[in-house]
Design a protein around this motif. Structure first.
Motif, PDB file in Angstrom:
ATOM      1  N   LEU A  26      -5.158 -26.013  37.961  1.00 54.46           N
ATOM      2  CA  LEU A  26      -5.013 -25.367  36.658  1.00 54.46           C
ATOM      3  C   LEU A  26      -5.975 -25.968  35.630  1.00 54.46           C
ATOM      4  O   LEU A  26      -6.528 -25.273  34.769  1.00 54.46           O
ATOM      5  N   VAL A  61       4.499 -21.761  35.099  1.00 55.80           N
ATOM      6  CA  VAL A  61       3.574 -21.592  36.228  1.00 55.80           C
ATOM      7  C   VAL A  61       3.646 -22.793  37.158  1.00 55.80           C
ATOM      8  O   VAL A  61       3.716 -22.663  38.383  1.00 55.80           O
ATOM      9  N   THR A  64       6.811 -22.773  39.207  1.00 55.67           N
ATOM     10  CA  THR A  64       6.701 -21.837  40.330  1.00 55.67           C
ATOM     11  C   THR A  64       5.821 -22.412  41.425  1.00 55.67           C
ATOM     12  O   THR A  64       6.147 -22.354  42.621  1.00 55.67           O
ATOM     13  N   ILE A  68       6.807 -23.147  45.353  1.00 55.48           N
ATOM     14  CA  ILE A  68       6.133 -22.524  46.498  1.00 55.48           C
ATOM     15  C   ILE A  68       5.498 -23.590  47.382  1.00 55.48           C
ATOM     16  O   ILE A  68       5.562 -23.543  48.615  1.00 55.48           O
ATOM     17  N   ARG A  72       6.209 -24.551  51.384  1.00 59.37           N
ATOM     18  CA  ARG A  72       5.161 -24.520  52.397  1.00 59.37           C
ATOM     19  C   ARG A  72       5.080 -25.832  53.147  1.00 59.37           C
ATOM     20  O   ARG A  72       4.940 -25.881  54.362  1.00 59.37           O
TER      21      ARG A  72
ATOM     22  N   TYR B  51      -1.808 -17.126  39.394  1.00 56.88           N
ATOM     23  CA  TYR B  51      -1.609 -18.234  40.325  1.00 56.88           C
ATOM     24  C   TYR B  51      -0.359 -18.088  41.182  1.00 56.88           C
ATOM     25  O   TYR B  51      -0.425 -18.304  42.394  1.00 56.88           O
ATOM     26  N   PRO B  52       0.756 -17.707  40.601  1.00 56.11           N
ATOM     27  CA  PRO B  52       1.886 -17.452  41.504  1.00 56.11           C
ATOM     28  C   PRO B  52       1.549 -16.421  42.573  1.00 56.11           C
ATOM     29  O   PRO B  52       1.951 -16.574  43.733  1.00 56.11           O
ATOM     30  N   LEU B  54      -1.396 -15.778  43.829  1.00 58.78           N
ATOM     31  CA  LEU B  54      -2.283 -16.440  44.802  1.00 58.78           C
ATOM     32  C   LEU B  54      -1.486 -17.329  45.754  1.00 58.78           C
ATOM     33  O   LEU B  54      -1.684 -17.312  46.970  1.00 58.78           O
ATOM     34  N   TRP B  55      -0.566 -18.141  45.190  1.00 64.55           N
ATOM     35  CA  TRP B  55       0.201 -19.050  46.029  1.00 64.55           C
ATOM     36  C   TRP B  55       1.100 -18.315  47.009  1.00 64.55           C
ATOM     37  O   TRP B  55       1.290 -18.734  48.149  1.00 64.55           O
ATOM     38  N   ARG B  56       1.620 -17.178  46.523  1.00 63.29           N
ATOM     39  CA  ARG B  56       2.473 -16.423  47.453  1.00 63.29           C
ATOM     40  C   ARG B  56       1.659 -15.818  48.565  1.00 63.29           C
ATOM     41  O   ARG B  56       2.062 -15.794  49.722  1.00 63.29           O
TER      42      ARG B  56
END
Lengths: 884, 118
Positions: A26, A61, A64, A68, A72, B51-52, B54-56
């Motif tokens: 970011l 952001v 989130t 994620i 992963r 970005y979320p 992209l990450w997903r």
């Protein structure tokens, strides 16, 4: 995009840092946007503020992104983890395929070991552990009576019908109780006449047991003593072809027509006499039964839900006391007590120790096999020392190495267990086909889910056991040593020394202990075979027959029938002697009755109660029972009642006196007295293991039995003998069936069959254990001397003689064996008392057996050690030292 | 000059990103830049949604990410299309075309449709 710089690659080793990555990504975006804005003409500070404003809520952001990212990472870790297992598994499979011989051996050993254990366990489970197939089985008990004054004859007695009626009426702790009386019956009509075991039972029996018919119905109270019958599943299939129309049809039992009311389910067994196939209803009425004597029936009861067995015992004992006072006036004082046993215990108790001994034996065999396998795996793992050291240096944890080890063991043992299950299935089928007698509930044995679970547990345990040695070795090993390039040093061979010595000692001890048990059993069997029977079984054939009440209601008619058959047999030239007897030797007790010697003033209760047998005169010669003094009774004696006593009976009734010519009465005071005309030798009645009972032989008059066994001594072969018997009986009456035609010798072997079954199996296991132990000892010693080749070479070069080297190796091999033997023998000594119920006239600490086993084990171990020792002594120092 | 940015429906952002990567691996900022320029400033993708998404996409293995150095030697995370991503892009493009054509038929109709045959 440029290639990933080196520093970034290394950073991966430090582990993923999601938050830092996010921030970096970011931040880059933000900086790029600021630069763009500056390029468009904004000044730096305002550019930055504008960029941050456009970015929006960073926190959301980032949150989130972290979520994620973590997910992963988790998925990747999982994939790595399972991927690791799969990778290990593939690697192991490759290794196992390379060492195909080792793999085959390991699989074979495991399959046999686990399979045998599973088979024995499923037998133990089915017979001892699985609850009976009756409803409410936990509350079912068997009732038996105890008369302390008569325990010399029998520690427990069957039930007296009058006492039973009393319990049924008075006992509040019992929900209900039922009476059973098993005896052989003739089944005629719809096929060959057949002798089957039948039982008359009180109509509530199936209610007590909680059994429902598979077709038709079971008995109801209204059946009273109607001529109805219930048949068992196997009889239904065998004789009536499983035809459903049997229910309601008529069959003739002892020539009396009965209607078939129902068919019992296939898994039903009579709780006392497993061979019963027909039931008829019975109403014992108080007035018909005597208060004393006549203990001939079986009783089963169901306890009330809240009642524990001791409460029932207490209440019933009180009732028994009342009964005892009732008959005291007529008979004399006898104490009366009850014995209450859970039904399952009652059915299987004599099988329990046999089965547990078998389990112990087969478990030991598996244990030795696993120890041997462990040693093999240990040797194998030593070859991979360097590979393991490299893996550890590269970061594999010790836990990972252990895990790989265990996985290998688990794969081997699961494959072995899977094969073993087939083997176990075959063993169980063989067990069914063989049907060892004397073992309860044999037909219920099957491989079920529990056995399968047992096999799984066993495979995990064996894997643990035989991977323990290599695992421990790898655990303690210093990776540095493994990586050292030199390979073997000249004085190697000490790794795992203690574990190997333990292995050798344990195997020697266990096989010695098992051999001792086997040896004691063999010794018992030998003693039993040599025991004095009292009769001569060579060339003796037997058969049973019974006369239906309808056509032979009177004693004289029955007597005539038996005598005619015997004469028909004696006419044949090939027959040496023929006779009948109410019960053959080794078949147990038959009727017992009081012997009231003339002039005996004691109350009836104190007079001796002995076994009676009704015989024809030719019986003694047919059976080879010697005449000690006097003569055998003769039909010419009629109507005088002459009797012959066995030596012990005479001694019991007239101790120290000459019994010939003396007279006695039976329990029935209305009968005329008997006169003793002869004494014969004692004969074993219950089995070869029990002392001979005193027997009173009475002639076929005045009471002639309805069912007898024939005894035929003949030079003919078995087929001829059978034919002779059948023809003789048919000559007198074609409708009387003959049953159980067998030689006396086969009756003898049937009576010892259970003992021989156990002995053979334990002996087989013990020999297998000894063999494997010998292989194990040889393997361990051979391998360790192989590793010490250099050291031995040095010794020889320094002047040791070949003999000294040999002695040294032998000492090294035999020392743990000796220790193991000491422990094994001590353990067998300690466990001896547990087994004493299995032994016959042999002490559990029988010295000759112990000595023999110790000798055999020592010699075997010595032989196993000899080969490596000898080879060690033949090493040429030059070659050994050159071996580098 | 700022045009009013159109609201993006969630699913279309994914397919736009995938298409943007067809020309080669890009980092996040470059993707927004590309989309802005290709639509002539009609679609402005916000960082908070980019970005979320992209990450997903990375989680579904339609794109894969790798750290690298940007044009001015700064550490940046580059995204690249995977074969599955490429397939997904083709499928979604077809669906989008069909959808757009259907909507266009209704919106650009010059007269109402004929009544249905019985």
């Amino acid at each position: 995009m440029a290639r990933t710089p080196m520093w970034r690659r290394y950073a991966r080793f430090l582990g993923a840092d999601i938050r830092a990555d996010l921030n970096d990504e970011l931040r880059f975006h933000l900086d790029a946007k600021v630069e763009d804005l500056i390029a468009q003409g904004w000044n730096p500070e305002e550019a930055r503020r504008e960029a941050e404003r456009q970015f929006g809520d960073l926190r959301q952001v980032i949150a989130t992104g972290i979520r994620i990212g973590k997910e992963r990472e988790r998925r990747m870790r999982q994939r790595d983890y399972w991927g690791g297992w799969i990778q290990d598994a593939r690697h192991i499979l490759r290794g196992l395929r390379r060492d195909a011989l080792f793999t085959a051996l390991a699989l074979a050993v495991l399959a046999l070991g686990i399979g045998a254990n599973t088979a024995v366990f499923s037998i133990v489970n089915s017979v001892l552990l699985r609850p009976l197939s009756y409803a409410h089985e936990a509350r079912l008990v068997a009732l038996e009576e105890i008369i302390p004054q008569l325990t010399y004859m029998a520690p427990v007695l069957p039930v007296n019908a009058r006492h039973f009626l009393e319990w049924r009426q008075q006992a509040k702790t019992l929900e209900d109780c039922a009476l059973l009386d098993a005896s052989e019956r003739n089944l005629t009509g719809a096929g060959e006449p057949e002798r089957v075991m039948g039982s008359r039972v009180t109509t509530n029996l199936f209610g007590v047991l909680g059994v429902k018919a598979q077709a038709g119905r079971t008995f109801q109270e209204e059946d009273g003593e109607e001529k109805v019958a219930l048949i068992g599943d196997s009889l239904w299939r065998r004789r009536f072809g499983a035809s459903p129309s049997v229910v309601g049809s008529t069959i003739a039992i002892d020539s009396i027509p009965h209607t078939v009311a129902g068919i019992l389910p296939p898994d039903y067994r009579d709780p006392f006499e497993p061979s019963v196939e027909i039931y008829v209803p019975w109403v014992p009425r108080d007035t018909n039964w005597a208060w004393a004597g006549d203990h001939n029936y079986s009783a089963v009861a169901r306890l009330r839900r809240e009642v524990a067995a001791p409460d029932a015992v207490a209440e019933l004992n009180v009732i028994q006391e009342q009964i005892a006072t009732r008959f005291e006036s007529g008979v004399g004082h006898l104490d009366l007590a009850i014995r209450v046993t859970p039904l399952q215990d009652h059915m299987v108790s004599n099988s329990r120790i046999v089965l547990l001994t078998l389990m112990g034996a087969v478990a030991m065999v598996l244990l030795i096999a696993c120890l041997n396998l462990g040693n093999l795996m240990f040797i194998r793992s030593l070859a991979r020392t360097r590979e393991v050291a490299v893996r550890r240096a590269l970061g594999a944890s010790a836990g990972r190495i252990l895990r790989t080890n265990f996985l290998e063991g688990l794969m081997l043992s699961s494959a072995g267990a899977a094969l073993g299950l087939f083997f176990a299935g075959a063993l169980v089928r063989a067990f069914h086909a063989w049907q060892p007698p004397g073992l309860a509930r044999v037909n219920e044995v099957s491989l079920d889910g529990t056995a399968f679970g047992f096999a799984v547990v066993l495979s995990v345990l064996s894997a643990l056991l035989f991977t323990a040695m290599p695992a421990l070795h790898h655990w303690r090993q210093d990776p540095q040593k493994g990586l050292r390039a030199t390979g073997r040093s000249l004085t190697e061979g000490r790794e795992g020394l203690r574990s190997r010595e333990f292995l050798v000692g344990a195997e020697a001890g266990m096989s010695a202990a098992l051999l001792i048990v086997a040896g004691l059993l063999v010794h018992s069997s030998l003693r039993l075979a040599g025991v004095e029977r009292g009769y001569d079984a060579t060339s003796v054939f037997t058969a049973g027959a019974s006369l239906p009440n309808t056509r032979y209601p009177d004693a004289p008619e029955r007597q005539r029938f038996w005598e005619q058959v015997v004469s028909a047999l004696e006419e044949q030239p090939v027959v040496i002697a023929a006779g009948v007897v109410s019960k053959l030797p080794l078949k147990g007790e038959a009727s017992t009755d009081v012997v009231s010697a003339e002039g005996d003033q004691r109350p009836i209760a104190e007079r001796p109660i002995l076994s009676y047998r009704a015989v024809s005169p030719g019986y003694f010669q047919a059976m080879g029972i010697p005449l000690v003094s006097g003569r055998i009774m003769h039909s010419a004696d009629q109507p005088r009642q002459t009797a012959v006593l066995s030596a012990r009976a005479a001694e019991r009734t007239w101790p120290g006196q000459d019994p010939l010519g003396k007279r006695f009465r039976r329990g029935n005071p209305n009968e005329s007295p008997y006169e003793v005309v002869g004494i014969v030798g004692d004969v074993r009645t219950q089995g070869l293991e029990t002392e001979p009972s005193p027997i009173v032989y009475v002639p076929l008059w005045p009471r002639s039995p309805a069912s007898v066994s024939f005894a035929l001594r003949t030079r003919a072969d078995p087929m001829q003998a059978a034919r002779l018997l059948r023809e003789a009986v048919a000559k007198v009456d074609t409708e009387v069936p003959l049953a159980d035609i067998q030689t006396m010798a086969s009756i003898e072997s049937a009576s010892t069959a259970k003992r021989r079954f156990l002995m053979n199996l334990v002996l087989a296991f013990a020999v297998a254990a000894l063999g494997m132990a010998a292989l194990g000892i040889y393997g361990v010693l051979a391998w360790s001397t192989g590793r010490r080749t250099g050291e031995i070479g040095i010794r020889l070069a320094l002047g040791a003689s070949a003999g000294e080297v040999r002695a040294m190796v032998l000492r090294q091999g035999m020392r743990p064996v000796l220790w193991g033997l000491i422990v094994g023998v001590a353990a067998a000594f300690g466990a001896g008392t547990l087994l004493s119920s299995l032994l016959f006239e042999v002490s559990a600490h029988d010295m000759p057996t112990y000595a023999l086993v110790v000798a055999v084990t020592l010699i075997t171990a010595l032989a196993a050690c000899w080969i490596p020792a000898h080879r060690a002594s033949r090493i040429r120092p030059i070659e050994a030292l050159r071996y580098e | 000059m700022k045009k009013t940015p159109l609201e993006l429906i969630r699913g279309t952002l994914d397919v736009l990103i995938l298409k943007a990567l067809v020309w080669g691996p890009l980092h996040g900022y470059a993707i927004t830049s590309l989309i802005r320029r290709q639509t002539d400033d009609a679609l402005l993708v916000e960082e908070g949604t980019l970005y979320p998404a992209l990450w997903r996409l990375e989680g579904k293995e339609l794109v894969e990410a790798e750290w690298g150095l940007s044009e001015n030697n700064r550490k940046a995370k580059f995204y690249r299309l995977t074969p599955q991503g490429r397939q997904h892009l083709h499928r979604e493009t077809e669906i989008w075309d069909a959808y757009a054509a259907a909507v266009a038929k209704v919106l650009h109709a010059t007269r109402p449709p004929l009544p249905e045959e019985r």
